[in-house]
Scaffold this active site. Structure first.
Site, PDB file in Angstrom:
ATOM      1  N   HIS A 290     -22.566  -0.768  -1.395  1.00 36.66           N
ATOM      2  CA  HIS A 290     -22.247   0.442  -2.383  1.00 36.66           C
ATOM      3  C   HIS A 290     -23.505   1.017  -3.010  1.00 36.66           C
ATOM      4  CE1 HIS A 290     -17.752   0.045  -1.930  1.00 36.66           C
ATOM      5  NE2 HIS A 290     -18.008  -1.224  -1.701  1.00 36.66           N
TER       6      HIS A 290
ATOM      7  N   ASN B  47     -11.430   0.737  -3.578  1.00 41.60           N
ATOM      8  CA  ASN B  47     -11.773   1.594  -2.325  1.00 41.60           C
ATOM      9  C   ASN B  47     -10.923   2.963  -2.403  1.00 41.60           C
ATOM     10  OD1 ASN B  47     -14.320   0.365  -1.653  1.00 41.60           O
ATOM     11  ND2 ASN B  47     -12.943  -1.064  -0.232  1.00 41.60           N
TER      12      ASN B  47
HETATM   13 FE1  HDD Z   1     -17.273  -5.386  -3.112  1.00 43.01          FE
HETATM   14  C1  HDD Z   1     -19.707  -3.784  -4.937  1.00 43.01           C
HETATM   15  C2  HDD Z   1     -15.334  -2.657  -3.672  1.00 43.01           C
HETATM   16  C3  HDD Z   1     -14.850  -6.893  -1.195  1.00 43.01           C
HETATM   17  C4  HDD Z   1     -19.214  -8.385  -2.945  1.00 43.01           C
HETATM   18  N1  HDD Z   1     -17.573  -3.605  -4.033  1.00 43.01           N
HETATM   19  C5  HDD Z   1     -18.645  -2.956  -4.676  1.00 43.01           C
HETATM   20  C6  HDD Z   1     -18.202  -1.607  -5.199  1.00 43.01           C
HETATM   21  C7  HDD Z   1     -16.856  -1.177  -4.917  1.00 43.01           C
HETATM   22  C8  HDD Z   1     -16.570  -2.671  -4.164  1.00 43.01           C
HETATM   23  C9  HDD Z   1     -16.200  -0.188  -5.056  1.00 43.01           C
HETATM   24  C10 HDD Z   1     -19.423  -0.975  -5.824  1.00 43.01           C
HETATM   25  C11 HDD Z   1     -19.102  -1.098  -7.293  1.00 43.01           C
HETATM   26  C12 HDD Z   1     -20.187  -0.069  -7.931  1.00 43.01           C
HETATM   27  O1  HDD Z   1     -20.061   1.103  -7.887  1.00 43.01           O
HETATM   28  O2  HDD Z   1     -21.050  -0.527  -8.596  1.00 43.01           O
HETATM   29  N2  HDD Z   1     -15.354  -4.873  -2.349  1.00 43.01           N
HETATM   30  C13 HDD Z   1     -14.585  -3.757  -2.956  1.00 43.01           C
HETATM   31  C14 HDD Z   1     -13.371  -3.967  -2.433  1.00 43.01           C
HETATM   32  C15 HDD Z   1     -13.158  -5.126  -1.743  1.00 43.01           C
HETATM   33  C16 HDD Z   1     -14.427  -5.676  -1.654  1.00 43.01           C
HETATM   34  C17 HDD Z   1     -12.284  -2.842  -2.595  1.00 43.01           C
HETATM   35  C18 HDD Z   1     -11.912  -5.576  -1.142  1.00 43.01           C
HETATM   36  C19 HDD Z   1     -10.741  -5.483  -1.493  1.00 43.01           C
HETATM   37  N3  HDD Z   1     -16.892  -7.214  -2.339  1.00 43.01           N
HETATM   38  C20 HDD Z   1     -15.786  -7.499  -1.660  1.00 43.01           C
HETATM   39  C21 HDD Z   1     -16.148  -9.071  -1.260  1.00 43.01           C
HETATM   40  C22 HDD Z   1     -17.215  -9.480  -1.916  1.00 43.01           C
HETATM   41  C23 HDD Z   1     -17.997  -8.337  -2.410  1.00 43.01           C
HETATM   42  C24 HDD Z   1     -14.870  -9.995  -0.499  1.00 43.01           C
HETATM   43  C25 HDD Z   1     -17.953 -10.653  -1.779  1.00 43.01           C
HETATM   44  C26 HDD Z   1     -17.320 -11.917  -1.688  1.00 43.01           C
HETATM   45  N4  HDD Z   1     -19.042  -5.988  -3.622  1.00 43.01           N
HETATM   46  C27 HDD Z   1     -19.648  -6.848  -3.663  1.00 43.01           C
HETATM   47  C28 HDD Z   1     -20.937  -7.331  -4.231  1.00 43.01           C
HETATM   48  C29 HDD Z   1     -21.206  -5.758  -4.717  1.00 43.01           C
HETATM   49  C30 HDD Z   1     -19.792  -4.990  -4.413  1.00 43.01           C
HETATM   50  C31 HDD Z   1     -21.968  -7.633  -3.329  1.00 43.01           C
HETATM   51  C32 HDD Z   1     -22.389  -5.041  -4.436  1.00 43.01           C
HETATM   52  C33 HDD Z   1     -22.970  -4.334  -5.586  1.00 43.01           C
HETATM   53  C34 HDD Z   1     -22.118  -4.699  -6.837  1.00 43.01           C
HETATM   54  O3  HDD Z   1     -21.235  -5.819  -6.279  1.00 43.01           O
HETATM   55  O4  HDD Z   1     -22.005  -4.598  -8.055  1.00 43.01           O
HETATM   56  O5  HDD Z   1     -20.989  -8.222  -5.204  1.00 43.01           O
END
Ligand code: HDD
Length: 700
Positions: free
Chosen positions: A82, A155
């Site tokens: 993202h 999402n």
């Molecule tokens: Fe995630 C970012 C949505 C599963 C780990 N995720 C991130 C963002 C969105 C989502 C919208 C961007 C937020 C922003 O605009 O800053 N992610 C989801 C959805 C998931 C999902 C809807 C499943 C239903 N994500 C998921 C899992 C993990 C992560 C299973 C880790 C175990 N996601 C992250 C992250 C991020 C992220 C690596 C990257 C940047 C941030 O968090 O701030 O921690």
């Protein structure tokens, strides 16, 4: 009791709705002159300090060093997923009190607006990648409630690729650019992604969504949003119910077609970001309704799948959505980095009245986001960055740490304490957040629940709920992506999965790949696919609101174009609440029949028809020969037709349509009178001519 004689440690500085002035201070507000970061006035911002005008630079030049050092540090680690995001400020307002189901403060009073910041994103590409790859879109909203920040980090697709957080780094590594070669950027059409997917049956439902039109939205203003996991709502009596969150754009949803997406990526890599920004600037504020599907705990067992499995959805036809209120985004960020980049969303940012479920993907997310922000934003004080700071008072005994912005006063940074003032912040058993008590038992075990085993029934449900054109788009997308996978075994295994989802889809994709279905590798299904009742609400075309509201019309004009028709068209689109942009062969504008020089937004080559939802061509007879000779003009029309758009044209423009090979249908409307102008606008309101598609494009 506090000792009155000892100097009193003041209450923890409680940043309130108004952030401390120093956080907001900008050079412009505070100083007419340039200064260093430490306030020293700068006399010359053009030249470095040298030993003689042609001599070497001096190490002594602390002003140059400060400026360059700051510049060198201007980037922070981009989000691992993202990374490419666009944000906006706004508010959320409930329609009525939802006190019967939740005690969340922001859902109680229909008169009360809660400030929000929303960030929409693609998943796979880096921060500088294009806006329209085929990808999932992130839909994250921070509600600055009176009880702390609530982050709904969802999402535009209601299910996910994997069922357990343990697999998240794998799916992300598979989709991101391949580590040895550093490409492809922002694309799932490559071997490593499909390698992982073809070995991960649980991803099949999400794959159907990602390959559908949802993966290439027309506008961020038009995407639906989903909380994905099952959450809890808890009311003041302590009664907990399961909920699924939904965002619905009030102007409806729409997608582009794939050929258009590829062209937009070149013509305007910032297509979505620009669209969001411009809509807000012109006062066409994007709006979404927030709703929940509510499931009584006692009914959860009656559903034909496990509520804790994030690869499953509940069709609206089975449990309707209760709309809670509306979000309006009405202000662009002042600074992309300070706000959109530094905003830190965490699913663990929860408020009283909302709770988690035991979905193993959600449980993993509760750890991951805080961890990532610590790295990205450089330490544990990222909540003090203005975009992240709660708008309600906050106070505790956490102190110090990297990037500490608060000057905490007093001796006491712990509790209990006899010497802290009697009004020092304390825990609040009455109104504080309480985890909903839930009986938990079982062996410590690393195992997937058997109730998560059906990987194909909902994939089939989704595919069968699509209209014909949407099904073709899924087949085309699968073919396009698999054609980029040079490892033939992977294509064969994917055909094996498709057999479980829909044999016709399998056959179509095999044909389009030039393969025989017999080549499919057999993939064992843990549970046989079931035929579930189709859910028309999953189709975008099926619920197309047939509106021009929030859409954009492009009018191509030449010198001598009829001024009256142009004015009438502009007025008609305005009435429809559509934006209009003008295109002319030259950016200097066009002189219309009344002699006026009309300014335009685009030259022909800079304003391709892919930017617009509908197009009209108002040409003068004396200008048409030049247009017909101009490849950009011919492509402009050819693309508009090929992308199934409704085209309005004056009779003088007819030779251009002919040169573009337009086969006339009810989506090509001759504008020769106010009545036919009205017919054109009405046809445009109906949207794309899907019936045109089979004659123009084969699957693949
Ligand atoms: Fe995630 C970012 C949505 C599963 C780990 N995720 C991130 C963002 C969105 C989502 C919208 C961007 C937020 C922003 O605009 O800053 N992610 C989801 C959805 C998931 C999902 C809807 C499943 C239903 N994500 C998921 C899992 C993990 C992560 C299973 C880790 C175990 N996601 C992250 C992250 C991020 C992220 C690596 C990257 C940047 C941030 O968090 O701030 O921690």
């Amino acid at each position: 009791m506090a000792n009155k004689k000892t100097p009193q440690p003041p209450k923890s500085p409680a940043p309130s709705a108004k952030l401390p002035a120093e956080l907001h201070q900008t050079a412009e507000e505070s100083q007419p002159h340039l200064t260093t970061n430490h306030g020293l006035p700068i006399s010359d911002n053009q030249n470095s300090l040298k030993a003689g005008v042609r001599g070497p630079l001096l190490l002594e030049d602390f002003i140059l060093r400060e400026k360059i050092t700051h510049f060198d540090h201007e980037r922070i680690p981009e989000r691992i997923v993202h990374a490419r995001g666009s944000g906006a400020h706004g508010y959320f307002q409930p329609y009525e009190s939802a006190a019967d189901i939740t005690e969340a403060a922001f859902l109680q009073d229909p008169k009360k607006k809660t400030e929000v910041f929303a960030r929409f994103s693609t998943v796979a590409g880096g921060a500088g990648s294009v806006d329209l790859p085929r990808d999932v879109r992130g839909f994250a909203v921070k509600f600055y409630t009176s009880q702390g920040n609530f982050d709904l980090v969802g999402n535009n697709i209601p299910v996910f690729f994997i069922q357990d957080a343990m697999k998240f780094p794998d799916v992300v590594h598979a989709v991101k650019m391949e580590p040895d070669r550093g490409f492809p950027q922002a694309a799932s059409a490559h071997a490593t992604f499909w390698d992982f997917i073809s070995l991960t049956p649980e991803s099949m439902h999400m794959i159907m969504w990602a390959m559908s039109d949802r993966g290439i939205p027309r506008s961020l203003r038009m995407i639906e949003g989903f909380g994905v996991h099952t959450f809890r709502f808890i009311n003041s009596e302590g009664i907990s119910r399961f909920v699924k969150f939904h965002w619905r754009p009030t102007i409806g949803s729409a997608a582009v077609v794939w050929d258009e997406a590829m062209k937009i990526s070149g013509a305007d890599p910032d297509f979505h970001r620009r669209d969001l920004w411009e809509a807000i600037e012109r006062g066409d504020f994007p709006e979404w309704e927030l709703g929940v599907q509510v499931i009584e705990e006692s009914e959860a067992a009656d559903l034909d799948f496990d509520l804790l499995d994030p690869t499953k959805l509940i069709p609206e036809e089975i449990i309707p959505i209760r709309m809670l209120g509306k979000m309006v985004l009405n202000r662009n960020p002042d600074n992309h980095f300070a706000e959109t980049e530094q905003v830190a969303f965490c699913p663990s940012h929860i408020v009283p009245g909302i709770g988690f479920s035991d979905d193993p993907l959600l449980q993993g997310r509760l750890f991951s986001y805080l961890d990532t922000q610590l790295l990205r934003l450089g330490g544990p004080n990222f909540h003090q960055i203005p975009i992240n700071a709660p708008r309600c008072p906050f106070a505790n005994n956490q102190r110090d740490g990297l990037r500490q912005m608060h000057v905490h006063k007093g001796r006491v940074a712990y509790e209990p304490s006899q010497i802290s003032p009697s009004d020092a912040p304390r825990e609040c058993p009455m109104h504080g957040f309480r985890t909903h008590p839930e009986a938990v038992s079982g062996e410590k075990i690393r195992k997937r629940s058997e109730t998560f085993a059906d990987h194909y029934s909902q994939a089939r449900l989704f595919f069968r709920s699509m209209t014909g054109p949407e099904q073709n788009h899924i087949a085309s997308a699968l073919t396009f992506e698999l054609a980029k996978v040079e490892v033939i075994e992977i294509r064969k295994r994917m055909l094996g999965h498709l057999a479980h989802i829909d044999p016709v889809l399998q056959q179509t994709v095999a044909d389009a790949l030039g393969m025989a279905v017999e080549e499919a590798l057999e993939v064992a299904a843990a549970v046989p696919t079931r035929d579930l009742e189709v859910s028309p609400s999953l189709s975008l075309i099926g619920k197309d609101p047939r509106t021009l509201k929030g859409r954009k019309a492009g009018i191509l004009i030449t010198d001598g174009a009829d001024a009256e028709t142009l004015a009438a068209l502009q007025a008609a689109f305005k009435k429809e609440k559509a934006a209009v942009e003008l295109i002319a062969p030259k950016i200097g504008g066009a002189t219309t029949s009344d002699g006026a020089l009309v300014p335009v937004q685009h030259s022909l080559s800079g304003g391709p028809s892919v930017f617009f939802d509908t197009v009209a061509i108002l040409a003068a007879e004396e200008a048409i020969d030049d247009l017909v000779r101009e490849a950009a003009a011919v492509n402009w029309v050819r693309d508009a037709f090929g992308h199934l758009k409704v085209i309005g044209y004056t009779i003088e423009a007819a030779p251009l349509l002919e040169a573009a090979g337009v086969a006339h249908d009810d989506g090509t409307v001759l504008i020769e009178s106010p009545k036919t102008l009205k017919s054109y606008v009405a046809a445009a309101r109906d949207g794309r001519r899907w019936d045109r598609e089979p004659s123009l494009r084969s699957i693949g």
